[in-house]
Design an enzyme around this catalytic site. Structure first.
Site, PDB file in Angstrom:
ATOM      1  N   SER A  94       0.856  -1.019   0.123  1.00 51.57           N
ATOM      2  CA  SER A  94      -0.155   0.041   0.129  1.00 51.57           C
ATOM      3  C   SER A  94       0.858   1.347  -0.054  1.00 51.57           C
ATOM      4  O   SER A  94       1.732   1.554  -0.719  1.00 51.57           O
ATOM      5  CB  SER A  94      -0.860   0.107   1.169  1.00 51.57           C
ATOM      6  OG  SER A  94      -2.101   0.980   1.090  1.00 51.57           O
ATOM      7  N   ASP A 216     -10.076  -3.997  -6.013  1.00 46.47           N
ATOM      8  CA  ASP A 216      -9.413  -3.274  -5.014  1.00 46.47           C
ATOM      9  C   ASP A 216     -10.228  -1.827  -4.891  1.00 46.47           C
ATOM     10  O   ASP A 216      -9.967  -1.364  -5.635  1.00 46.47           O
ATOM     11  CB  ASP A 216      -8.174  -3.199  -4.928  1.00 46.47           C
ATOM     12  CG  ASP A 216      -7.146  -2.681  -3.813  1.00 46.47           C
ATOM     13  OD1 ASP A 216      -8.166  -2.002  -2.819  1.00 46.47           O
ATOM     14  OD2 ASP A 216      -6.226  -2.559  -3.647  1.00 46.47           O
ATOM     15  N   HIS A 244      -7.608  -5.248  -0.492  1.00 49.31           N
ATOM     16  CA  HIS A 244      -6.146  -4.503  -0.549  1.00 49.31           C
ATOM     17  C   HIS A 244      -5.258  -5.307   0.165  1.00 49.31           C
ATOM     18  O   HIS A 244      -4.221  -4.692   0.077  1.00 49.31           O
ATOM     19  CB  HIS A 244      -6.819  -3.037   0.115  1.00 49.31           C
ATOM     20  CG  HIS A 244      -5.699  -1.889  -0.005  1.00 49.31           C
ATOM     21  ND1 HIS A 244      -5.279  -1.703  -1.211  1.00 49.31           N
ATOM     22  CD2 HIS A 244      -4.852  -1.452   0.900  1.00 49.31           C
ATOM     23  CE1 HIS A 244      -4.293  -0.570  -1.126  1.00 49.31           C
ATOM     24  NE2 HIS A 244      -3.988  -0.716   0.223  1.00 49.31           N
TER      25      HIS A 244
END
Length: 265
Positions: A94, A216, A244
């Site tokens: 991320s 996502d 995610h």
């Protein structure tokens, strides 16, 4: 203060090449527990917690330093320098993916490869760029978090995790959000969701693997495609995994994609 203590650095495995794992917002190094053991027979693994997360030294948190992603990237460089990492492999999840890109730019000799899991350089839609959220939606998200951190954590975790049939993973993520100091969590969220680092992508000077989930909410497929199109030496793999956090929900597929890339398959 020891850098290794500050970031709760854990070193394991064997091998001349170092593989460093960096967790995303609201989490800690435990998010990699299904991934890193598979690499410990070939690599020296390095896990750590961002300052303000997990078992890091909370007294080291600076609202001024961590108001920008550069503060976190500097920490990555400091850890790598302390451990004398050269030509290592960076694995970021991320927002930490962007920190890794920045760290590689700050110290070009520390990483030879970047593996970016569910990355996003900007979460806000702008002109033709699809980031996943409008600016008012991000403002609303941050306001909700500011008003009720615990309630926000419980409601947002299932959205981020996806995989509605995997309630245990949703609960784990919610608990991770909840145990983070609320003021630090709010600050990290603002730094994460209001940052736009698209401009650094063309200057990435090492090979990059982008692992994009097929569905996502936080980082749509268009984000992975955008990054691939703007990074000179990148490979985009769109996984069957959804949500995610494929490092938790689809570790086998994540490991396979990493191995295929690293070993040229």
């Amino acid at each position: 203060m020891s850098i290794l203590k500050r970031n709760n650095v854990v070193v394991g495995g064997t091998g001349d090449t170092v593989m460093m794992f960096a967790h995303g917002f609201g989490c800690d190094q435990n998010m990699w527990r299904y991934i890193y053991p598979d690499f410990q027979d070939r690599y020296t693994t390095v896990l750590f917690d961002h300052v303000g997360s997990g078992n890091s030294d909370l007294s080291a948190y600076s609202f001024q330093k961590y108001d920008r992603l550069e503060g976190y990237a500097e920490d990555i460089v400091e850890i790598a320098t302390e451990l004398k990492i050269k030509n290592g492999i960076f694995v970021g999840h991320s927002v930490s993916s962007i920190m890794g890109i920045m760290a590689a730019g700050m110290a070009p000799d520390i990483f030879k490869t970047l593996i970016l899991v569910s990355p996003s350089p900007s979460y806000i839609n702008q002109n033709d760029y699809i980031g996943g959220f409008s600016k008012p939606e991000i403002d609303e998200l941050l306001e909700s978090m500011n008003n009720n951190h615990l309630g926000w954590s419980m409601s947002i975790a299932p959205v981020i995790m996806g995989n509605p049939e995997r309630k245990e993973l949703q609960d784990e993520l919610a608990n991770s959000f909840c145990k983070t100091d609320p003021e630090i969590a709010k600050h990290f969220a603002r730094t994460t969701f209001l940052t736009d680092k698209r401009g650094i992508l063309p200057y990435t000077n090492v090979p990059v693997l982008i692992l994009q989930c097929s569905s996502d909410v936080i980082a749509p497929v268009e984000v992975g495609q955008y990054m691939h199109n703007h990074m000179p030496d990148s490979k985009l793999v769109i996984m069957n995994a959804t949500g995610h956090c494929p490092n938790l929900s689809a570790p086998e597929e994540t490991i396979l994609a990493m191995n295929n890339y690293l070993h040229g398959q």
